[in-house]
Scaffold this motif. Structure first.
Motif, PDB file in Angstrom:
ATOM      1  N   ILE A  39       0.853  -1.195   0.000  1.00 51.99           N
ATOM      2  CA  ILE A  39       0.000   0.000   0.000  1.00 51.99           C
ATOM      3  C   ILE A  39       0.885   1.240   0.000  1.00 51.99           C
ATOM      4  CG2 ILE A  39      -1.789   1.269   1.242  1.00 51.99           C
ATOM      5  CD1 ILE A  39      -2.775  -1.374   2.365  1.00 51.99           C
ATOM      6  N   CYS A  40       0.803   1.994  -1.103  1.00 51.11           N
ATOM      7  CA  CYS A  40       1.592   3.219  -1.270  1.00 51.11           C
ATOM      8  C   CYS A  40       0.899   4.376  -0.544  1.00 51.11           C
ATOM      9  CB  CYS A  40       1.704   3.527  -2.760  1.00 51.11           C
ATOM     10  SG  CYS A  40       2.704   4.968  -3.158  1.00 51.11           S
ATOM     11  N   THR A  41       1.668   5.425  -0.272  1.00 45.21           N
ATOM     12  CA  THR A  41       1.103   6.639   0.329  1.00 45.21           C
ATOM     13  C   THR A  41      -0.045   7.180  -0.524  1.00 45.21           C
ATOM     14  OG1 THR A  41       3.357   7.089   1.017  1.00 45.21           O
ATOM     15  CG2 THR A  41       1.768   8.857   1.350  1.00 45.21           C
ATOM     16  N   GLY A  61      -3.589   0.526  -6.012  1.00 44.59           N
ATOM     17  CA  GLY A  61      -2.504  -0.449  -5.890  1.00 44.59           C
ATOM     18  C   GLY A  61      -1.649  -0.478  -7.142  1.00 44.59           C
ATOM     19  N   HIS A  62      -0.373  -0.159  -6.980  1.00 47.43           N
ATOM     20  CA  HIS A  62       0.538  -0.231  -8.123  1.00 47.43           C
ATOM     21  C   HIS A  62       1.885  -0.789  -7.698  1.00 47.43           C
ATOM     22  CE1 HIS A  62       0.998   3.756  -6.223  1.00 47.43           C
ATOM     23  NE2 HIS A  62       2.277   3.461  -6.341  1.00 47.43           N
ATOM     24  N   GLU A  63       1.947  -1.363  -6.485  1.00 49.25           N
ATOM     25  CA  GLU A  63       3.216  -1.906  -6.001  1.00 49.25           C
ATOM     26  C   GLU A  63       3.076  -3.420  -5.816  1.00 49.25           C
ATOM     27  OE1 GLU A  63       4.678   0.412  -2.709  1.00 49.25           O
ATOM     28  OE2 GLU A  63       4.457   2.284  -3.833  1.00 49.25           O
ATOM     29  N   GLY A  64       2.545  -4.060  -6.870  1.00 53.19           N
ATOM     30  CA  GLY A  64       2.262  -5.483  -6.800  1.00 53.19           C
ATOM     31  C   GLY A  64       3.333  -6.340  -7.447  1.00 53.19           C
ATOM     32  N   LEU A 150       9.406  -2.362  -6.955  1.00 51.53           N
ATOM     33  CA  LEU A 150       9.882  -1.916  -8.276  1.00 51.53           C
ATOM     34  C   LEU A 150       9.538  -0.450  -8.546  1.00 51.53           C
ATOM     35  CD1 LEU A 150      11.127  -2.761 -11.084  1.00 51.53           C
ATOM     36  CD2 LEU A 150       8.765  -3.028 -11.839  1.00 51.53           C
ATOM     37  N   GLU A 151       8.283  -0.098  -8.356  1.00 45.30           N
ATOM     38  CA  GLU A 151       7.877   1.281  -8.679  1.00 45.30           C
ATOM     39  C   GLU A 151       8.466   2.300  -7.708  1.00 45.30           C
ATOM     40  OE1 GLU A 151       5.259   4.838  -8.263  1.00 45.30           O
ATOM     41  OE2 GLU A 151       5.412   3.183  -6.852  1.00 45.30           O
ATOM     42  N   PRO A 152       8.365   2.096  -6.370  1.00 46.14           N
ATOM     43  CA  PRO A 152       8.994   3.085  -5.487  1.00 46.14           C
ATOM     44  C   PRO A 152      10.501   3.243  -5.736  1.00 46.14           C
ATOM     45  CG  PRO A 152       7.829   1.383  -4.200  1.00 46.14           C
ATOM     46  CD  PRO A 152       7.576   1.084  -5.626  1.00 46.14           C
ATOM     47  N   TYR A 340       5.966   1.258   8.079  1.00 43.21           N
ATOM     48  CA  TYR A 340       6.609   1.054   6.788  1.00 43.21           C
ATOM     49  C   TYR A 340       5.553   0.468   5.849  1.00 43.21           C
ATOM     50  CZ  TYR A 340      11.085   2.300   8.787  1.00 43.21           C
ATOM     51  OH  TYR A 340      12.097   2.989   9.382  1.00 43.21           O
ATOM     52  N   ARG A 341       5.981  -0.031   4.679  1.00 41.93           N
ATOM     53  CA  ARG A 341       4.989  -0.524   3.725  1.00 41.93           C
ATOM     54  C   ARG A 341       4.165  -1.660   4.313  1.00 41.93           C
ATOM     55  NH1 ARG A 341       5.387   3.502   1.036  1.00 41.93           N
ATOM     56  NH2 ARG A 341       5.591   3.615  -1.224  1.00 41.93           N
ATOM     57  N   VAL A 342       2.854  -1.539   4.183  1.00 42.77           N
ATOM     58  CA  VAL A 342       1.929  -2.590   4.595  1.00 42.77           C
ATOM     59  C   VAL A 342       1.579  -3.407   3.350  1.00 42.77           C
ATOM     60  CG1 VAL A 342      -0.435  -3.020   5.403  1.00 42.77           C
ATOM     61  CG2 VAL A 342       1.038  -1.392   6.615  1.00 42.77           C
TER      62      VAL A 342
HETATM   63 ZN   LIG Z   1       3.863   3.911  -5.082  1.00 44.39          ZN
END
Ligand SMILES: [Zn+2]
Ligand SMILES: [Zn+2]
Length: 347
Positions: A39-41, A61-64, A150-152, A340-342
């Motif tokens: 889950i991104c900010t 959601g884009h951090e899959g 990958l994206e972050p 941190y990232r969940v």
């Molecule tokens: Zn992101």
């Protein structure tokens, strides 16, 4: 086949929807069994009601990351069993894409609603059909939640290029949150000497455990600490990884007197100020550099940094993971300060 996915309406309650995906793949399409999505900010701040401009209904959601299950007849770059993450690399044919600025693709998935009127990239879904060209293969021994960086990491690669960081330079990262820690690691990879300033004990511990010099803002004024550390000279670069007026002010004071560079990595809601006058920027020849997004090249660099373990993101993923049906609780956790990232587990 059926796809189960998370989405938000204007009521900001996270729900699970079901929609139909085609059973047949087009020649360049890939069926991905999604394993996780972090889950991104941008996701949880919309859930909090802070980013209404992102549109509704939002299947965020884009951090899959996931496993390739089936490939179309023309696919050559991935095969069933590969671990892949999604790089949103744009349409490739609009003016922005042709200029290499895929972040601002005029046809970018998620920025415009799909045929069903839904925004977002459907990252929080159990299955997805993706075009081969947006998939990046990662080392299969990575935890999928790590591959989901990958994206972050790509956004950090973009920022580093804009910052033009040199190996001998000194850097302060303000904020040891998820993106502060990714920035710190990539800067260290590029050879810079990195110090992190932070106020939360948990994050200070994480930064220390990853071998960084830290400034504990509870004990010391961070600007004074940087002056002491550099014999009064200040540092070459400050990466502001929290969106705050105070951090922006500190960054200017931490920089060397002439030709310092400040990278504004984080957005803030409410919008922070730049609390200094333009004469200061003029006489001190300060560069204030903004960064946002990434392009295909940044995704490639990020995939390599993660796959070779040149950077380690394992400590900036929360140990407690959530299932798709618990997405509301997952958003609550993600939006709790200090997290941190969940990670949502999708299969
Ligand atoms: Zn992101
Ligand atoms: Zn485009």
């Amino acid at each position: 086949m059926k796809q189960r996915y998370e989405y938000l309406e204007k009521d900001h309650v996270s729900k699970v929807g079901v929609r139909e995906l085609p059973d047949e793949l087009a020649p360049n399409e890939v069926l991905v069994k999604q394993l996780t999505c972090n889950i991104c900010t941008t996701d949880y701040q919309q859930w909090m009601g802070l980013r209404e401009h992102q549109g509704y209904p939002m299947a965020g959601g884009h951090e899959g990351a996931g496993i390739v299950e089936k490939i179309g007849s023309a696919v050559t770059t991935v095969k069933p069993g590969d671990l892949v993450a999604v790089g949103n690399v744009g349409c490739g044919i609009c003016e922005a894409c042709r200029m290499g600025d895929t972040t601002n693709c005029e046809n970018k998935k998620g920025r415009v609603p799909n045929a069903e009127g839904i925004y977002g990239q459907f990252g929080f879904a159990d299955y997805n059909i993706r075009n081969e060209r947006v998939l990046y293969k990662l080392s299969s021994d990575l935890d999928p939640a790590e591959a989901g960086f990958l994206e972050p990491v790509a956004t950090v690669c973009k920022g580093m290029k804009k910052l033009r960081l040199q190996p001998q330079e000194t850097v302060v990262v303000i904020g040891a949150g998820t993106m502060g820690m990714v920035n710190a690691q990539v800067a260290r990879c590029l050879g810079a000497r990195v110090t992190i300033s932070e106020i939360m004990p948990k994050k200070l511990e994480t930064a220390k455990s990853m071998g960084f010099d830290v400034i504990d803002c509870n004990e010391k004024d961070p600007v004074e600490a940087v002056k002491e550390m550099t014999n009064g000279m200040g540092v070459d670069c400050v990466i502001v990884a929290v969106g705050s007026t105070k951090a922006n002010a500190q960054a200017l004071e931490m920089l060397k007197k002439i030709d310092g560079r400040m990278l504004l990595f984080a957005a803030g809601y409410p919008v922070p100020d730049l609390p200094f006058d333009s004469n200061v920027i003029h006489y001190r020849r300060v560069e204030i550099i903004g960064t946002f997004g990434e392009n295909a090249e940044d995704f490639s660099m990020a995939a390599k940094l993660l796959s070779t373990r040149a950077i380690d993101v394992s400590k900036i993923i929360e140990p407690k993971r959530f299932k798709l049906d618990d997405c509301q609780a997952a958003f609550e956790a993600a939006s709790t300060p200090g997290m941190y990232r969940v990670c949502l587990e999708l299969n």
